[in-house]
Motif scaffolding. Sequence first.
Motif, PDB file in Angstrom:
ATOM      1  N   GLU A  59       0.862  -1.181   0.000  1.00  0.00           N
ATOM      2  CA  GLU A  59       0.000   0.000   0.000  1.00  0.00           C
ATOM      3  C   GLU A  59       0.898   1.230   0.000  1.00  0.00           C
ATOM      4  OE1 GLU A  59      -2.738   0.384   3.305  1.00  0.00           O
ATOM      5  OE2 GLU A  59      -3.528   2.289   2.529  1.00  0.00           O
ATOM      6  N   ASN A 118      -4.613   5.105  -1.883  1.00  0.00           N
ATOM      7  CA  ASN A 118      -5.773   5.637  -1.156  1.00  0.00           C
ATOM      8  C   ASN A 118      -6.397   6.820  -1.886  1.00  0.00           C
ATOM      9  OD1 ASN A 118      -5.762   4.194   1.602  1.00  0.00           O
ATOM     10  ND2 ASN A 118      -3.615   4.768   1.281  1.00  0.00           N
ATOM     11  N   GLU A 150      -8.033   2.271  -3.209  1.00  0.00           N
ATOM     12  CA  GLU A 150      -8.683   2.049  -1.917  1.00  0.00           C
ATOM     13  C   GLU A 150      -9.661   3.178  -1.636  1.00  0.00           C
ATOM     14  OE1 GLU A 150      -6.046   1.306   1.332  1.00  0.00           O
ATOM     15  OE2 GLU A 150      -4.912  -0.229   0.238  1.00  0.00           O
ATOM     16  N   ASP A 180     -11.613   0.251   2.106  1.00  0.00           N
ATOM     17  CA  ASP A 180     -10.664   0.459   3.200  1.00  0.00           C
ATOM     18  C   ASP A 180     -11.392   0.622   4.535  1.00  0.00           C
ATOM     19  OD1 ASP A 180      -8.184   0.866   4.319  1.00  0.00           O
ATOM     20  OD2 ASP A 180      -7.779   2.757   3.299  1.00  0.00           O
ATOM     21  N   LYS A 201     -10.855  -4.504   3.175  1.00  0.00           N
ATOM     22  CA  LYS A 201      -9.772  -4.358   4.142  1.00  0.00           C
ATOM     23  C   LYS A 201     -10.394  -4.260   5.535  1.00  0.00           C
ATOM     24  CE  LYS A 201      -5.975  -2.463   2.968  1.00  0.00           C
ATOM     25  NZ  LYS A 201      -4.872  -1.482   2.657  1.00  0.00           N
TER      26      LYS A 201
HETATM   27 MG    MG Z   1      -5.610   2.467   2.889  1.00  0.00          MG
END
Ligand code: MG
Length: 294
Positions: A59, A118, A150, A180, A201
Amino acid sequence: RRRGTADASYCFYAGEMANSSLRRFDLDAALRRALDRGEFLLHYQPQVDLASGEVIGAEALLRWNRPGVGLVSPLEFIPVLESNGLIGAVGEWVLDEACRSCRDWQEFGGAPLRVGVNLSARQFRDGDVGAVARHAIDRSGLDPRLLELELTESIVLQDADSVIRCLRELRSDGIGTALDDFGTGYSSLSYLQRLPVDRIKIDRSFVTDLTSNPNSSAIARAVVGMTHSLGMTAIAEGVETEGQLGYLRGLGCEAMQGYLFSPPLPGDAFVNLLRDGCRMASGDAATEGKRILL
Ligand code: MG
Ligand code: C2E
Ligand code: MG
Ligand code: MG
């Protein structure tokens, strides 16, 4: 006398206010310069497959190397970028940088390595996230299947229909998506079923007391079960202990990231880890949960 006290406390309060708005002004101005001056960088936290123990990707996590201050946490400056609108430009930079790095990782052989990026709510609201992601993919030459965007439940909830349309487009382009911090928002199961995402996640808050709080372990079990019924895979965030790791393996959770294996690393340190062939013990040796060299 009473009045005096009140005045004094008012002055104190006004001083605090002035300080915090000055601080904010200062932060705002410094962030405006940061992109042009190359002060942003990405750290990469390895993600590990729980069956094989192999690194399957990372990530990308944004950092700001603020002159005279050092590395600043995204929790401090991302809200500022969101409110002043700079998150659009910075988000494009993040996508470009992450896609380029991920393309370079592929030379380390083994299974293809993915990168997670993200996204903020504002990026969905202001711009065409799909177009920005495709542009980054084209410029880097990365296989779109290796990029995973995400997003959080709050992004989906603010405008479900347009986000779902965007997710469908991403999917038709081969770009992966993950939800996420799952479990911290308020999305209903009916939304989830409509969401074209590939991975869930599991939020760190459930992982943290997995082995000590029966409520957390029940939630983790339910989330993994539901994820699989919907044809998605699960990755746990914030795994710090061998106990948590063993429990997640037992639930059939596919992957993990967390300090147990590695914190987020500067780009060159992540490449060194790949080069050294670091992996986590699996199978019977799994309970050790250590980084071992092949
Ligand atoms: Mg994340
Ligand atoms: P997130 O996406 O949920 O990222 C996971 C956070 O958990 C990261 O914090 C990571 O360093 C931390 N973490 C990972 N493993 C562990 C662990 O075992 N224990 C603990 N206690 N923490 C762990 P970080 O890097 O400070 O990032 C915080 C948040 O900032 C991210 O949460 C994400 O929401 C946001 N963020 C980071 N980079 C970006 C970006 O490029 N764009 C946007 N829009 N948001 C970003
Ligand atoms: Mg997260
Ligand atoms: Mg989080």
